[in-house]
Design a protein around this motif. Structure first.
Motif, PDB file in Angstrom:
ATOM      1  N   VAL B 339      47.039  40.329  38.763  1.00 63.66           N
ATOM      2  CA  VAL B 339      46.671  39.981  40.140  1.00 63.66           C
ATOM      3  C   VAL B 339      45.911  41.121  40.824  1.00 63.66           C
ATOM      4  CG1 VAL B 339      48.803  40.761  41.222  1.00 63.66           C
ATOM      5  CG2 VAL B 339      47.512  38.896  42.237  1.00 63.66           C
ATOM      6  N   GLY B 340      46.191  42.353  40.392  1.00 64.45           N
ATOM      7  CA  GLY B 340      45.521  43.507  40.987  1.00 64.45           C
ATOM      8  C   GLY B 340      44.003  43.411  40.879  1.00 64.45           C
ATOM      9  N   ILE B 341      43.537  42.788  39.780  1.00 70.33           N
ATOM     10  CA  ILE B 341      42.094  42.615  39.609  1.00 70.33           C
ATOM     11  C   ILE B 341      41.591  41.553  40.580  1.00 70.33           C
ATOM     12  CG2 ILE B 341      40.302  41.836  37.990  1.00 70.33           C
ATOM     13  CD1 ILE B 341      42.014  42.897  35.727  1.00 70.33           C
ATOM     14  N   MET B 342      42.392  40.504  40.696  1.00 70.45           N
ATOM     15  CA  MET B 342      41.958  39.348  41.491  1.00 70.45           C
ATOM     16  C   MET B 342      41.932  39.625  42.992  1.00 70.45           C
ATOM     17  SD  MET B 342      40.867  36.875  39.970  1.00 70.45           S
ATOM     18  CE  MET B 342      39.687  36.096  41.038  1.00 70.45           C
ATOM     19  N   THR B 343      42.883  40.448  43.470  1.00 72.02           N
ATOM     20  CA  THR B 343      42.937  40.653  44.925  1.00 72.02           C
ATOM     21  C   THR B 343      41.606  41.183  45.437  1.00 72.02           C
ATOM     22  OG1 THR B 343      43.972  42.771  44.475  1.00 72.02           O
ATOM     23  CG2 THR B 343      45.413  41.032  45.276  1.00 72.02           C
ATOM     24  N   SER B 344      40.997  42.099  44.697  1.00 70.32           N
ATOM     25  CA  SER B 344      39.731  42.654  45.149  1.00 70.32           C
ATOM     26  C   SER B 344      38.602  41.634  45.038  1.00 70.32           C
ATOM     27  CB  SER B 344      39.365  43.900  44.350  1.00 70.32           C
ATOM     28  OG  SER B 344      40.393  44.829  44.472  1.00 70.32           O
ATOM     29  N   PHE B 345      38.581  40.914  43.901  1.00 71.66           N
ATOM     30  CA  PHE B 345      37.531  39.911  43.737  1.00 71.66           C
ATOM     31  C   PHE B 345      37.561  38.879  44.849  1.00 71.66           C
ATOM     32  CE2 PHE B 345      37.094  40.696  38.979  1.00 71.66           C
ATOM     33  CZ  PHE B 345      35.892  41.356  39.171  1.00 71.66           C
ATOM     34  N   LEU B 346      38.763  38.508  45.250  1.00 71.25           N
ATOM     35  CA  LEU B 346      38.889  37.468  46.263  1.00 71.25           C
ATOM     36  C   LEU B 346      38.715  38.048  47.665  1.00 71.25           C
ATOM     37  CD1 LEU B 346      39.840  34.413  46.571  1.00 71.25           C
ATOM     38  CD2 LEU B 346      42.020  35.423  47.254  1.00 71.25           C
TER      39      LEU B 346
END
Lengths: 261, 363
Positions: B339-346
């Motif tokens: 999720v750490g990757i996704m939080t920034s992308f989103l």
């Protein structure tokens, strides 16, 4: 009646002495103007009175030693209007003034707190600005808002640090008139550090001249302000016009040889 | 006399109008908070339908409600097991972790008066990373078994903030000293982590890197309970100090003159924010971005009053983390991204959109 009694007050920053054995009294319904050259200790004295800095010596508020009072109690007694006026995040004028109720309220804002803010906003004609962001205001408007916040604390003593710096002529007068009227109407006291000797003389019931951290002279501006004092304290040759109710000072030239023009 | 009376009436009307305007202004913030709660509830329902076993939103809510009100709602054993046993703890962990990180971030930005402050400003993340690395690579730690990595990450996080406190105390507790001490600590711990990675074996290093990306995949009901308990215990004090944090925004001297005990408030708020952060990231790994950006997004909408900013940031943080995790679980299914990757992308595009659209200064 005496509001503030300062006796033998000293303050040092590390080994440097900033204030040295000050003795001063401020009475009810009195505006005391603190004048003196840059670095003479005006701001430091204000901060010592509000206990933002902790000085040595004795400071009585209504006869009570301030060192025995809690921060909260002091905040109910003294309203401080600082010189710098920034707010780190966006805040409306209404919220800034509401902050003045901090010494009286918990998390919840009571109806009486809102009443108080509305009253002061109205009193200082800040209605149109009330919902605006504080950081978007002009210097004069900000100064008025900060005074409003201090008044909202319902203080017995109002401390003002250079309330007229950066203001145009009209705003200078407006701000000082507000302070004077409040002091007279509510019977409180005000101590203001101020550079402009003419404004100090006009709005101050009493002046205290600071020089190198000590009080050089204090008293009614009518008897206090004269050529010799200005020469000694500021190193400036000046005309002192005494035709008006209060003395009026026209600086002529600085005494290190250059003419003021 | 008549004129005076008229003026008095005018003034009263004026003051009434002012108070009404302020009430509306506050009302908008309350509305935002209410809407955010509804979004979280809806999002949680949708998130619980995602996964290999097909469940509808209705089945999910029935399964949830059946647990609390068995006399009114009846669910199947299958959907109850999927929802309660597999999915819901991860979702709740997402909500609580998002809340915790965002509150900690909002509190840090407030007491340090710095828009770049986040829960990780005081070096907590790199300390937690070091603690976890120590456990993974050297097998050394304070507690054993399942909690070896968790315990290490937690203890080192708190150690970092205590060290920052100690250093700042020596020089005076101001935002500048705290931030500088935090940066020093951060570099120290990341150097130590790098050293461990250098000497570690490749599978271990891989595990460390994966841990540091942050994930909700390691959650369980027990862990959810711990994080929730810590957050719930710390929150009231921070909320109670909202006015003091507001006052500190106007400068330490102003805050003092308004009756705030500045140093004490700053230290306690910092410790509580650190405690919440440590409790969250020791279970999830370092999920960045939420703690930095959720408060900013919220500030753009509700303004800088911490009475509303703190709770609203918490909700926005929950929405961001839960949303990011839901996408991370589905976008490359059956592969689940950390999720750490996704939080920034989103979050970054959303943040930039708000940032550009907003003309007014918000900080």
């Amino acid at each position: 009646m005496v509001k503030i009694t300062i006796s033998d007050l000293s303050f040092s920053y590390r080994s440097r002495k900033i204030l040295d054995d000050l003795n001063l009294e401020v009475r009810c319904s009195e505006v005391l103007g603190l004048v003196g050259p840059n670095g003479s200790g005006k701001t430091t004295l204000l901060k010592c009175i509000d206990q933002i800095l902790k000085p040595k010596g004795s400071l009585l508020l209504n006869g009570r030693e301030i060192g025995e009072m809690s921060r909260q109690e002091i905040a109910r007694f003294i309203g401080y209007v600082p010189q710098s006026n920034t707010s780190s995040s966006s805040t409306t004028v209404f919220d800034i003034i509401l902050m003045g109720r901090r010494p009286y309220m918990g998390w919840r804002v009571g109806e009486s707190d809102l009443d108080k803010v509305a009253e002061i906003v109205d009193l200082l004609d800040l209605d149109d600005l009330a919902m605006k962001d504080f950081n978007e205001l002009s210097g004069g408007q900000k100064q008025k808002v900060l005074i409003a916040r201090a008044i909202c604390q319902e203080p017995q003593v109002l401390l003002l640090d250079e309330p007229t710096s950066n203001l145009d002529m009209k705003h200078q007068l407006e701000v000082l008139e507000i302070v004077r009227d409040l002091v007279k109407e509510k019977g409180i006291s005000a101590v203001m550090a101020i550079h402009d000797l003419n404004l100090a003389s006009r709005f101050g019931d009493k002046l205290a001249v600071l020089l190198g951290g000590s009080i050089y002279a204090a008293g009614d501006p009518r008897s206090l302000l004269n050529k010799e004092l200005i020469r000694t304290v500021y190193g400036v040759e000046a005309l002192v016009v005494k035709d008006l109710d209060k003395p009026y000072i026209v600086p002529m030239r600085s005494l290190n040889g250059r003419s003021a023009g | 006399m008549a004129i005076t009376f008229g003026m008095v009436k005018d003034r009263e009307r004026n003051r009434g109008r002012l108070k009404e305007e302020y009430a509306k202004f506050v009302g908008r913030k309350v509305l935002f908070i209410t809407l955010s709660v509804l979004i979280i509830v809806a999002l949680a329902g949708v998130a619980a339908t995602l996964g290999s076993a097909n469940l509808s939103v209705k089945e999910v809510y029935t399964a949830i409600l059946a647990k609390f009100l068995p006399q009114y709602f009846h669910s199947t054993w299958f959907s109850e097991t999927i929802v309660w046993g597999l999915r819901l703890h991860r979702i709740i962990m997402g909500i609580v972790a998002g809340m915790g990180l965002a509150i900690a971030g909002a509190a840090m930005q407030g007491i340090l008066k710095n828009p770049l402050a986040s829960p990780f400003t005081l070096g907590i993340a790199s300390a937690a990373g070091f603690g976890a690395s120590l456990a993974i690579i050297m097998g050394a730690g304070f507690v054993g078994g399942e909690y070896l990595i968790i315990g290490n990450a937690f203890v080192f996080s708190l150690l970092a903030s205590l060290t920052v406190y100690g250093l700042a105390k020596y020089k005076g507790i101001t935002p500048e000293t705290m931030i500088l001490a935090g940066i020093a600590i951060m570099y120290l711990f990341s150097a130590m982590t790098s050293f461990l990675q250098y000497v570690g074996q490749s599978e271990q290093v891989h595990e460390v890197v994966f841990w540091m990306m942050g994930s909700l995949g390691r959650s369980s009901w027990d862990k959810v309970k711990i994080v929730t308990a810590v957050t719930v215990l710390c929150l009231p004090y921070l909320l109670l100090k909202s006015w003091d944090i507001n006052a500190m925004g106007a400068g330490d001297e102003t805050a003092k003159s308004l009756g705030v005990n500045v140093e004490r408030t700053r230290v306690i708020c910092m410790m509580l924010a650190s405690l919440i952060t440590a409790a969250v990231i020791c279970f999830t790994g370092t999920i960045g971005f939420i703690g930095l950006v959720a408060p900013h997004i919220t500030r753009m909408v509700v303004g800088g009053d911490h009475r509303f900013l703190l709770p609203a940031s918490a909700l926005v943080g929950a929405i961001l983390l839960l949303g990011a995790d839901s996408i991370a679980r589905t976008i490359l299914a059956p592969v689940i991204l950390p999720v750490g990757i996704m939080t920034s992308f989103l979050g970054v595009p959303f943040f930039i959109y708000l940032f550009l659209r907003r003309r007014k200064e918000f900080w």
